[in-house]
Write an enzyme that holds these catalytic residues in place. Sequence first.
Site, PDB file in Angstrom:
ATOM      1  N   GLN A 274      -4.228  10.625   4.754  1.00  8.52           N
ATOM      2  CA  GLN A 274      -3.235   9.705   4.197  1.00  8.52           C
ATOM      3  C   GLN A 274      -1.892   9.817   4.920  1.00  8.52           C
ATOM      4  OE1 GLN A 274      -3.966   7.265   1.761  1.00  8.52           O
ATOM      5  NE2 GLN A 274      -5.931   7.992   2.540  1.00  8.52           N
TER       6      GLN A 274
ATOM      7  N   HIS B 193      -0.739   7.230   7.597  1.00  9.63           N
ATOM      8  CA  HIS B 193      -0.174   5.913   7.290  1.00  9.63           C
ATOM      9  C   HIS B 193       1.191   5.729   7.937  1.00  9.63           C
ATOM     10  CE1 HIS B 193      -2.619   3.490   4.535  1.00  9.63           C
ATOM     11  NE2 HIS B 193      -3.135   4.632   4.112  1.00  9.63           N
TER      12      HIS B 193
ATOM     13  N   GLU C 282       0.969   8.514  -6.014  1.00  6.71           N
ATOM     14  CA  GLU C 282       0.141   7.317  -5.884  1.00  6.71           C
ATOM     15  C   GLU C 282      -1.350   7.676  -5.918  1.00  6.71           C
ATOM     16  OE1 GLU C 282      -0.543   3.680  -2.662  1.00  6.71           O
ATOM     17  OE2 GLU C 282       0.478   5.517  -2.047  1.00  6.71           O
ATOM     18  N   HIS C 283      -1.767   8.606  -5.071  1.00  4.88           N
ATOM     19  CA  HIS C 283      -3.160   9.046  -5.004  1.00  4.88           C
ATOM     20  C   HIS C 283      -3.228  10.511  -5.440  1.00  4.88           C
ATOM     21  CE1 HIS C 283      -2.818   6.050  -1.590  1.00  4.88           C
ATOM     22  NE2 HIS C 283      -3.757   5.498  -2.337  1.00  4.88           N
TER      23      HIS C 283
ATOM     24  N   HIS D  37      19.011 -20.048 -37.675  1.00  2.00           N
ATOM     25  CA  HIS D  37      17.663 -19.514 -37.827  1.00  2.00           C
ATOM     26  C   HIS D  37      17.217 -19.606 -39.293  1.00  2.00           C
ATOM     27  CE1 HIS D  37      18.299 -17.894 -33.830  1.00  2.00           C
ATOM     28  NE2 HIS D  37      17.087 -17.361 -33.815  1.00  2.00           N
TER      29      HIS D  37
ATOM     30  N   ASP E 141      -9.499   3.136  -0.607  1.00  2.00           N
ATOM     31  CA  ASP E 141      -8.722   2.289   0.305  1.00  2.00           C
ATOM     32  C   ASP E 141      -9.584   1.197   0.931  1.00  2.00           C
ATOM     33  OD1 ASP E 141      -6.291   3.493  -0.022  1.00  2.00           O
ATOM     34  OD2 ASP E 141      -6.350   4.670   1.817  1.00  2.00           O
TER      35      ASP E 141
END
Length: 434
Positions: A250, A253, A317-318, A411, A351
Amino acid sequence: MIRQLKQAAAPAAGQGGDPAVAATVEAIIADVAARGDAAVRELSVRFDRWDRSDYRLTRKEIDACLSELPASAIADIRFAQEQVRNFAHRQRECLLDLEVETRPGVILGHRNIPVGSVGCYVPGGKYPLLASAHMSVITAKVAGVGRIMTCAPPHQGKPAPAIVAAQHLAGADEIYCLGGVQAVAAMAVGTQTITPVDMPVGPGNAYVAEAKRQLFGRVGIDLFAGPTETLVIADDSADPEICATDLLGQAEHGPDSPAILLTSSEKLARATIAEIERLLTILPTAAIAARAWQNHGQVILCDEDELVAEADRIASEHVQVMTRDPDLFKNRMRNYGALFLGARTNVAYSDKVIGTNHTLPTLGAARYTGGLWVGKFMKTCTFQKILTDEASVAIGEYCSRLSILEGFAGHAEQANIRLRKLGNKNIPYAQPAK
């Protein structure tokens, strides 16, 4: 007791963003809004060296891209898309419309209504990330979105065949070879030839993320995305080579991608660090992964009973769990984008192919949201209906008193006029509470 065997050398990305990026994006959005197609074309030439009079691909161009791919690649794309579609259909089945009589004569309910139109951004500058087409286009299709357009930048001076194939096979209605902020802006505000959408979605670089941030409110978005994050949770039963591989897999990336090992075993921690150093001598993407590991990699050591709390604090995230009892984390963790339970699975499966969506919360957003799914493309809209005069009067009496308590005479009068016509004709005109 929590201690760090390796700390990040650089600060993590923040939610605030870079002021220079924000200013650039603001100017581009304003330019596209003011000049439309002319601005889009100039920006595409400037940033992507890609010049066309019309950035929408024709069916002939789409077919040409498909023909460039071997049959095996098309088959692989179809397999991945079928996994995404199957899971999306199962998610859609969980979203039920509701209609219930909550008290005699009072009907309340909701409908799950698809967003009318969606623009799916598919990154393709550094890597042709065709999987992002599966994740956005197919999920929107299953939700019932009526119009889906896609934008992806040119790759090596032309439309990326694999991305185009993925967009087409996923069911995109319009495919544009257009990248960057200009693409997101065109999707959101429209041009002379591009009809705007209700909701741009999809990952991208810092400029694309900032464009979505600035456009949110004018249009909907999926998530505020930051750099890819991964957290590996492991105990002494884990394999250090697998831990190292999953972290670096990862980290490739980008140089700003955090990769964190959280473990109860100092022996595993040190063995994983050694494996990372070894793998960085042979990994083809080591130049990127090494910078990410040096600047944003961490190794955190803690007791087993602290692992869940520390993982929730990180809110990655992961989250890859390789412990004797990975289901403990499934049952107890609250803050994560996606969980990967056991050494047999990994983030790359999600992914690319397994079927769950890879567009996930980053930068701590997992504390309050999940990732992209069918429900993101749907609006849950309520309705009410009153069947009898008696039911309207019963609710109206409460409404009148509560409205006066708040000082809203108008109202209260909405309730009172119905009370007069359906029940008590002596109700006076509403006056605010003293």
